[in-house]
Design a protein around this motif. Sequence first.
Motif, mmCIF file in Angstrom:
data_model
loop_
_atom_site.group_PDB
_atom_site.id
_atom_site.type_symbol
_atom_site.label_atom_id
_atom_site.label_comp_id
_atom_site.label_asym_id
_atom_site.label_seq_id
_atom_site.Cartn_x
_atom_site.Cartn_y
_atom_site.Cartn_z
ATOM 1 N N TRP A 164 1.340 41.936 -58.665
ATOM 2 C CA TRP A 164 0.106 41.165 -58.821
ATOM 3 C C TRP A 164 -0.721 41.685 -59.985
ATOM 4 C CZ3 TRP A 164 -1.567 40.949 -53.038
ATOM 5 C CH2 TRP A 164 -0.939 39.864 -52.434
ATOM 6 N N SER A 165 -0.812 42.999 -60.121
ATOM 7 C CA SER A 165 -1.613 43.553 -61.209
ATOM 8 C C SER A 165 -0.990 43.207 -62.562
ATOM 9 C CB SER A 165 -1.780 45.061 -61.052
ATOM 10 O OG SER A 165 -0.539 45.715 -61.178
ATOM 11 N N THR A 167 0.818 40.556 -63.188
ATOM 12 C CA THR A 167 0.622 39.123 -63.371
ATOM 13 C C THR A 167 -0.796 38.823 -63.818
ATOM 14 O OG1 THR A 167 2.231 38.721 -61.617
ATOM 15 C CG2 THR A 167 0.845 36.878 -62.249
ATOM 16 N N THR A 168 -1.776 39.469 -63.221
ATOM 17 C CA THR A 168 -3.166 39.229 -63.612
ATOM 18 C C THR A 168 -3.454 39.746 -65.009
ATOM 19 O OG1 THR A 168 -3.861 41.260 -62.478
ATOM 20 C CG2 THR A 168 -4.059 39.173 -61.260
ATOM 21 N N SER A 171 -2.007 37.179 -67.378
ATOM 22 C CA SER A 171 -2.764 35.928 -67.408
ATOM 23 C C SER A 171 -4.066 36.094 -68.184
ATOM 24 C CB SER A 171 -3.047 35.452 -65.985
ATOM 25 O OG SER A 171 -3.905 36.353 -65.325
ATOM 26 N N ARG A 172 -4.596 37.300 -68.275
ATOM 27 C CA ARG A 172 -5.809 37.544 -69.056
ATOM 28 C C ARG A 172 -5.530 37.517 -70.552
ATOM 29 N NH1 ARG A 172 -8.103 42.615 -65.578
ATOM 30 N NH2 ARG A 172 -8.474 41.445 -63.681
#
Length: 173
Positions: A164-165, A167-168, A171-172
């Motif tokens: 998740w980290s 992926t985030t 995405s940033r």
Amino acid sequence: MKRRSTGVFGSRRAMGRAANPIVLDREKLELILPATDRYWLLQKNELMLTIVFGVIGLVLSFGFSVPPELSVLRLVAPVGVMAGYQAGQLVGRFVRPRPKRFLTLFVSAIFCGYFAFAYIQTLRLGSTDTSDNVNLGVLLGLSFFWLGFLLPFTRIPKEITNLWSRTTERSRD
């Protein structure tokens, strides 16, 4: 001499200062807010992990054969996994040393397998009695509870959090 009402917590003047956000310095607010933001982010991550494990439990429940008239029992699986994961999180805070963690993981796996085997054996008996149906629900729920209970003692939650980290972060960009 006229007496003023001070309220429950002290003088009105002190209460007015404590409730007024202008009294707090900007530096104090910056020290307070990031820690609370991290706390809420951590809580959100834990909730998301619990939900993900519940969905996984629901998908895994389709691997168990459930009589058509008892298809509602499939909803017991995600509840069991989520409750087991949260209970495992609580117990995991107390049993950190390696031998105890391994023992807890081993016992959880044995209980999970035992209740799954007991569910299959009870299902093979084929009785349509109400108490047998309740036993099926309890055995299925306990099997998934212990499956969820052993998850915090594995690397799975940490790996999902790392994914998740990543992926985030992507995405940033």
